[in-house]
Scaffold this active site. Structure first.
Site, PDB file in Angstrom:
ATOM      1  N   GLY A 110       0.810  -1.215   0.000  1.00 16.70           N
ATOM      2  CA  GLY A 110       0.000   0.000   0.000  1.00 16.70           C
ATOM      3  C   GLY A 110       0.840   1.260   0.000  1.00 16.70           C
ATOM      4  N   CYS A 111       1.890   1.275   0.800  1.00 24.49           N
ATOM      5  CA  CYS A 111       2.756   2.445   0.886  1.00 24.49           C
ATOM      6  C   CYS A 111       3.505   2.670  -0.417  1.00 24.49           C
ATOM      7  CB  CYS A 111       3.739   2.276   2.039  1.00 24.49           C
ATOM      8  SG  CYS A 111       2.931   2.111   3.652  1.00 24.49           S
ATOM      9  N   THR A 112       3.866   1.610  -1.087  1.00 28.04           N
ATOM     10  CA  THR A 112       4.555   1.721  -2.375  1.00 28.04           C
ATOM     11  C   THR A 112       3.633   2.336  -3.426  1.00 28.04           C
ATOM     12  OG1 THR A 112       5.973  -0.191  -1.890  1.00 28.04           O
ATOM     13  CG2 THR A 112       5.718   0.430  -4.200  1.00 28.04           C
TER      14      THR A 112
END
Length: 229
Positions: free
Chosen positions: A119-121
């Site tokens: 998700g952060c990527t």
């Protein structure tokens, strides 16, 4: 010799081999019983301590470390219209970033849980994709997590990210902006980074707060909000 005399003489004297043979058996049996009791008692005592340590003490310590609030507080009362809290933290590349560096321009701060996770990527890649559009709208973009600088730089290089990444390992900025608090996963509660985005206006005040962010389409929505100012 009379029968009584023969019966008396047939009894072994106290110092005879027969008496000595019996005596050690009596002494051994009298000593063995207490020794067995002591070993059993000691064995039970050790077993209770080990059980208490593995079943009660460890989980209790684990729970307290997860659930205890941090000294500065796990929640923030930051609201739209408030003055953005000041910060001074290291960023990828070794430079230091402060709120004052962006005085007079709009600023987007997106807080993400952990570098190089799915998700952060996606979120960091989306903000990188729109970096030119944000710049055209007079808006700077910063990504913040508690990862050390080495992890931030590895994250940047692996995905060719084009936005500065701040390292807040002490959670000072995260707490000030309300991006640090209680989370839950698989039925367990713990303190961690709450995916949050803050839009700061050119006057240094918080214009918009997105909490519990869903990554898909989020960067585009933040860009629209920045353009509307």
């Amino acid at each position: 010799m009379s029968k009584k005399s023969r019966k008396k003489s047939s009894k072994a004297p106290s110092g005879s081999p027969t008496a000595e043979k019996k005596a050690p058996k009596t002494r051994a049996s009298s000593q063995a019983k207490p020794a067995k009791t002591q070993r059993t008692a000691a064995g039970k005592s050790v077993a209770i301590i080990a059980k208490a340590g593995s079943h009660k003490a460890a989980p209790k310590q684990l729970n307290s470390s997860k659930l205890a609030p941090s000294p500065a507080g796990a929640k923030s009362g930051l609201a739209e219209g408030d003055k953005a809290p000041a910060f001074r933290l290291p960023r990828d590349g070794g430079d230091v970033v402060t709120l004052g560096d962006y005085a007079g321009q709009k600023l987007v701060l997106f807080f993400y849980p952990r570098a190089d996770t799915p998700g952060c990527t996606r979120e960091a890649i989306d903000f990188t994709r729109l970096a030119g559009a944000f710049s055209a709208a007079g808006t700077a973009v910063l990504g913040i997590s508690a990862d050390p600088l080495k992890a931030q730089e590895k994250f940047r290089d692996k995905h060719s990210l084009g936005v500065p990444l701040i390292s807040d390992q002490q959670h000072q900025m995260l707490e000030a902006y309300g991006a640090w608090g209680e989370k839950s996963m698989y039925g367990k509660s713990f303190l961690g980074i709450l995916r949050t985005t803050i839009l700061v206006g050119a006057d240094g005040k918080v214009v918009r707060i997105w909490r519990n962010v869903r990554v898909d389409g989020h960067a585009d929505a933040v860009l629209e909000a920045a353009r509307s100012l």
